[in-house]
Scaffold this motif. Structure first.
Motif, short mmCIF file in Angstrom:
data_model
loop_
_atom_site.label_atom_id
_atom_site.label_comp_id
_atom_site.label_asym_id
_atom_site.label_seq_id
_atom_site.Cartn_x
_atom_site.Cartn_y
_atom_site.Cartn_z
N PHE A 22 0.83 -1.20 0.00
CA PHE A 22 0.00 0.00 0.00
C PHE A 22 0.87 1.25 0.00
N LEU A 23 0.40 2.27 -0.71
CA LEU A 23 1.09 3.55 -0.76
C LEU A 23 0.71 4.38 0.45
N LEU A 24 1.73 4.76 1.23
CA LEU A 24 1.54 5.66 2.36
C LEU A 24 2.37 6.92 2.12
N LEU A 25 1.86 8.04 2.59
CA LEU A 25 2.55 9.33 2.47
C LEU A 25 2.82 9.85 3.87
N ARG A 26 4.01 10.42 4.07
CA ARG A 26 4.33 11.00 5.38
C ARG A 26 4.11 12.50 5.33
N ARG A 27 3.24 12.97 6.22
CA ARG A 27 2.90 14.39 6.26
C ARG A 27 4.10 15.21 6.73
N SER A 28 4.20 16.44 6.24
CA SER A 28 5.30 17.30 6.64
C SER A 28 5.18 17.65 8.12
N GLU A 29 6.29 18.04 8.72
CA GLU A 29 6.31 18.36 10.15
C GLU A 29 5.50 19.62 10.46
N ASN A 30 5.28 20.49 9.47
CA ASN A 30 4.51 21.71 9.73
C ASN A 30 3.06 21.58 9.27
N SER A 31 2.60 20.35 9.04
CA SER A 31 1.21 20.10 8.66
C SER A 31 0.29 20.48 9.81
N ARG A 32 -0.88 21.04 9.48
CA ARG A 32 -1.86 21.39 10.52
C ARG A 32 -2.45 20.15 11.18
N LYS A 37 3.19 12.25 10.60
CA LYS A 37 2.58 10.91 10.59
C LYS A 37 2.35 10.43 9.17
N TRP A 38 2.26 9.11 9.04
CA TRP A 38 1.95 8.49 7.75
C TRP A 38 0.46 8.56 7.51
N ASP A 39 0.09 8.60 6.25
CA ASP A 39 -1.30 8.84 5.87
C ASP A 39 -1.56 8.15 4.54
N LEU A 40 -2.82 7.95 4.22
CA LEU A 40 -3.20 7.51 2.88
C LEU A 40 -3.34 8.75 2.00
N PRO A 41 -3.16 8.61 0.69
CA PRO A 41 -3.41 9.76 -0.18
C PRO A 41 -4.90 10.09 -0.17
N GLY A 42 -5.21 11.37 -0.06
CA GLY A 42 -6.60 11.80 -0.06
C GLY A 42 -6.77 13.15 0.58
N GLY A 43 -8.02 13.56 0.74
CA GLY A 43 -8.32 14.86 1.35
C GLY A 43 -9.78 15.22 1.20
N LYS A 44 -10.06 16.52 1.37
CA LYS A 44 -11.44 17.02 1.40
C LYS A 44 -12.12 16.96 0.04
N GLU A 104 2.81 18.87 0.60
CA GLU A 104 2.13 18.49 1.85
C GLU A 104 2.84 17.34 2.56
N HIS A 105 3.66 16.60 1.81
CA HIS A 105 4.29 15.39 2.35
C HIS A 105 5.80 15.45 2.16
N ILE A 106 6.51 14.68 3.00
CA ILE A 106 7.97 14.69 2.92
C ILE A 106 8.55 13.39 2.36
N GLU A 107 7.75 12.33 2.35
CA GLU A 107 8.22 11.07 1.76
C GLU A 107 7.04 10.14 1.52
N TYR A 108 7.31 9.08 0.79
CA TYR A 108 6.30 8.06 0.55
C TYR A 108 6.94 6.70 0.72
N ALA A 109 6.08 5.69 0.90
CA ALA A 109 6.58 4.32 1.03
C ALA A 109 5.51 3.35 0.56
N TRP A 110 5.96 2.28 -0.08
CA TRP A 110 5.09 1.15 -0.40
C TRP A 110 5.26 0.18 0.76
N THR A 111 4.16 -0.13 1.45
CA THR A 111 4.25 -0.84 2.73
C THR A 111 3.28 -2.03 2.75
N SER A 112 3.77 -3.15 3.24
CA SER A 112 2.91 -4.34 3.34
C SER A 112 1.86 -4.14 4.42
N LEU A 113 0.77 -4.86 4.31
CA LEU A 113 -0.29 -4.78 5.31
C LEU A 113 0.24 -5.18 6.68
N GLU A 114 1.08 -6.21 6.72
CA GLU A 114 1.65 -6.65 8.00
C GLU A 114 2.45 -5.53 8.66
#
Length: 144
Positions: A22-32, A37-44, A104-114
């Motif tokens: 799964f694709l996860l995105l890490r939010r920037s340190e100055n995110s509101r 934290k890691w997050d899924l891609p998406g938004g409002k 909005e993000h500082i890095e991404y990762a492809w991560t297993s469900l486990e």
């Protein structure tokens, strides 16, 4: 729960690669919200936009990837300081594209469900979502 807070609707996508990660995105340190934290891609969701249009737009804005969203994989609800969020999570399908993250993000990762199930730097509502997702998918793959 504060009943005075307005609700907003957000959408997220479960985007997987050919290995099923799964694709996860890490939010920037100055995110509101959820800094670092890691997050899924998406938004409002914008006004006059369907849920599927919104998830396609958000994923493209945040990752540079075009998706064709499938069925709804689940939902999460959470509270932010000034609003409550109802988030719909779509199956974003499998992609073999290069990821180009937004500011909005500082890095991404492809991560297993486990690995996701063991992550500490994931908002609690997404940890709960992935636990339910793992249980539901284990049940559906069990022999009858």
């Amino acid at each position: 729960m504060n009943l005075e807070k307005p609700y907003i609707i957000s959408v997220y996508a479960l985007v997987q690669n050919e290995k099923g990660e799964f694709l996860l995105l890490r939010r920037s340190e100055n995110s509101r919200t959820n800094p670092g934290k890691w997050d899924l891609p998406g938004g409002k969701v914008n006004l006059k936009e369907t849920l599927k249009e919104a998830v396609v737009r958000e994923v493209r804005e945040e990752t540079g990837i075009s998706i064709f969203p499938g069925e709804i994989a689940g939902e999460v609800n959470f509270e932010l300081p000034k609003k409550r969020v109802i988030a719909i999570v779509f199956n974003g399908g499998y992609v073999m594209s290069e990821v180009k993250i937004s500011s909005e993000h500082i890095e991404y990762a492809w991560t297993s469900l486990e690995s996701i199930l063991e992550m500490e730097v994931l908002p609690a509502y997404f940890r709960d979502f992935f636990r339910r997702f793992a249980l539901e998918n284990k049940k559906s793959s069990d022999p009858v």
